[in-house]
Scaffold this motif. Sequence first.
Motif, PDB file in Angstrom:
ATOM      1  N   ILE A  82      14.520  28.116  16.390  1.00 31.72           N
ATOM      2  CA  ILE A  82      13.352  28.454  17.203  1.00 31.72           C
ATOM      3  C   ILE A  82      12.246  27.409  17.084  1.00 31.72           C
ATOM      4  CG2 ILE A  82      13.853  30.913  17.076  1.00 31.72           C
ATOM      5  CD1 ILE A  82      11.704  31.223  14.987  1.00 31.72           C
ATOM      6  N   ASP A  83      12.467  26.394  16.246  1.00 32.70           N
ATOM      7  CA  ASP A  83      11.521  25.279  16.091  1.00 32.70           C
ATOM      8  C   ASP A  83      10.114  25.779  15.753  1.00 32.70           C
ATOM      9  OD1 ASP A  83      10.757  22.620  16.008  1.00 32.70           O
ATOM     10  OD2 ASP A  83      10.217  22.561  18.140  1.00 32.70           O
ATOM     11  N   THR A  84      10.033  26.584  14.704  1.00 32.23           N
ATOM     12  CA  THR A  84       8.757  27.149  14.296  1.00 32.23           C
ATOM     13  C   THR A  84       7.960  26.181  13.426  1.00 32.23           C
ATOM     14  OG1 THR A  84       7.708  29.033  13.172  1.00 32.23           O
ATOM     15  CG2 THR A  84       9.749  28.193  12.216  1.00 32.23           C
ATOM     16  N   LYS A  85       6.644  26.416  13.353  1.00 30.46           N
ATOM     17  CA  LYS A  85       5.795  25.640  12.454  1.00 30.46           C
ATOM     18  C   LYS A  85       5.667  26.311  11.090  1.00 30.46           C
ATOM     19  CE  LYS A  85       3.008  23.479  16.089  1.00 30.46           C
ATOM     20  NZ  LYS A  85       1.639  23.292  16.646  1.00 30.46           N
ATOM     21  N   THR A  86       6.104  27.563  10.983  1.00 34.02           N
ATOM     22  CA  THR A  86       6.064  28.274   9.703  1.00 34.02           C
ATOM     23  C   THR A  86       7.088  27.662   8.750  1.00 34.02           C
ATOM     24  OG1 THR A  86       5.403  30.324  10.807  1.00 34.02           O
ATOM     25  CG2 THR A  86       6.298  30.521   8.592  1.00 34.02           C
ATOM     26  N   LEU A  87       6.661  27.377   7.532  1.00 33.57           N
ATOM     27  CA  LEU A  87       7.508  26.701   6.553  1.00 33.57           C
ATOM     28  C   LEU A  87       8.173  27.698   5.614  1.00 33.57           C
ATOM     29  CD1 LEU A  87       5.014  23.835   5.654  1.00 33.57           C
ATOM     30  CD2 LEU A  87       6.940  23.723   7.254  1.00 33.57           C
ATOM     31  N   VAL A  88       9.351  27.330   5.113  1.00 33.78           N
ATOM     32  CA  VAL A  88      10.096  28.170   4.173  1.00 33.78           C
ATOM     33  C   VAL A  88       9.842  27.677   2.753  1.00 33.78           C
ATOM     34  CG1 VAL A  88      12.357  29.072   3.521  1.00 33.78           C
ATOM     35  CG2 VAL A  88      11.872  28.532   5.926  1.00 33.78           C
ATOM     36  N   MET A  89       9.323  28.562   1.893  1.00 29.89           N
ATOM     37  CA  MET A  89       8.975  28.203   0.520  1.00 29.89           C
ATOM     38  C   MET A  89       9.542  29.253  -0.446  1.00 29.89           C
ATOM     39  SD  MET A  89       5.200  27.706  -1.220  1.00 29.89           S
ATOM     40  CE  MET A  89       4.848  29.458  -1.097  1.00 29.89           C
ATOM     41  N   PRO A  90      10.812  29.133  -0.860  1.00 30.41           N
ATOM     42  CA  PRO A  90      11.362  30.085  -1.817  1.00 30.41           C
ATOM     43  C   PRO A  90      10.573  30.115  -3.126  1.00 30.41           C
ATOM     44  CG  PRO A  90      13.104  28.828  -0.781  1.00 30.41           C
ATOM     45  CD  PRO A  90      11.817  28.179  -0.378  1.00 30.41           C
ATOM     46  N   ALA A  91      10.501  31.306  -3.718  1.00 26.41           N
ATOM     47  CA  ALA A  91       9.759  31.509  -4.963  1.00 26.41           C
ATOM     48  C   ALA A  91      10.626  32.301  -5.938  1.00 26.41           C
ATOM     49  CB  ALA A  91       8.453  32.242  -4.676  1.00 26.41           C
ATOM     50  N   SER A  92      10.061  32.630  -7.102  1.00 21.03           N
ATOM     51  CA  SER A  92      10.753  33.394  -8.145  1.00 21.03           C
ATOM     52  C   SER A  92      12.050  32.697  -8.567  1.00 21.03           C
ATOM     53  CB  SER A  92      11.054  34.820  -7.675  1.00 21.03           C
ATOM     54  OG  SER A  92      11.496  35.635  -8.740  1.00 21.03           O
ATOM     55  N   ILE A  93      11.888  31.470  -9.016  1.00 14.52           N
ATOM     56  CA  ILE A  93      13.010  30.619  -9.422  1.00 14.52           C
ATOM     57  C   ILE A  93      13.010  30.512 -10.942  1.00 14.52           C
ATOM     58  CG2 ILE A  93      13.975  28.289  -9.221  1.00 14.52           C
ATOM     59  CD1 ILE A  93      12.310  28.203  -6.489  1.00 14.52           C
TER      60      ILE A  93
END
Length: 316
Positions: free
Chosen positions: A203-214
């Motif tokens: 969908i070519d979004t501007k929202t970024l993916v930032m995984p946490a709890s690593i």
Amino acid sequence: MSSATLLADIRSRLVVDVDSMDPDVAARHTNIAAKFCDMTSNQAIVYGEATRPERAELFKKACDHIRSTNAELDIDTQVSNAIDLLTVLLAKEVYPYLTGRVHAQASPSTAYDTEATINHARKLISVFEANGIPKTRVCIKIPATPESVALAAHQAGCLYIAPYFNELRVHFVPGVWKEYTDTAKEHPASPVIASIVKLYKEIDTKTLVMPASIVTAKEVVALVTLGPDHLTLSGAVLNQLAAAKGSEVSLEAEASVGVAVEPEVKSADYLANGGAALKSAIAADAETSRKLEDALKIFGEQEDKTKDLIRAALMA
């Protein structure tokens, strides 16, 4: 050719954020060539910092300021104002090591109250601005889940979505965390994160993916192969990465994790009718519902502990 450390390798492949409000952690892993983008935080991190002897002076500063400026207010309001100020002052200590934003999480007590969550978010931003951090350098975290929320976050124009790789309880209860031989393929959160990354590319979004709890450096390597934009890492994980040679681990371009994004997920409007579709998607997933409720419970307990400390200090 690999970089000198595994941390340097990871930084060359994606953006690394610091999942800590300890300025010593940020300083330890910052140099002219490598800085953190954002600092993430939550109620558990705030409580952890509030109990450290090294933070006693800053804790006192927050309480003293509220005591002197909020004397006419009731004690519960003073406590709420003090915990917000403490959160901001802790973030301000890490701010010099960042190129991006400081994050603060809205109170779990307001998680199911839209208006209250918005009001708390605005209040936090105002406290940041009053303490020299402009709103353009602030990101407010709102508790949410699961795959369907990825599209909701896009539709709402969020800066990030931060899916938890491990459920929050692994950091509080021994024996909950599990190690996998092939983390990228076997960990139950891997296909979830892979599907979010896949959806966002489509969908070519501007929202970024930032995984946490690593939890481990091995998980970091696995996550890099799933293609997120950022990773937010604790001091312990950063230390593991910095201690490992860059050549010790092979980082493939992309993990082979079979995922499919259902057409109805992409076509639904998750913000319409007060988020009715999102609520239904969450309610239909028992495991997701359990993890969400559990995380809110833990964060709420940690927030209450910090408030108890502040209340005792204000009434002393």
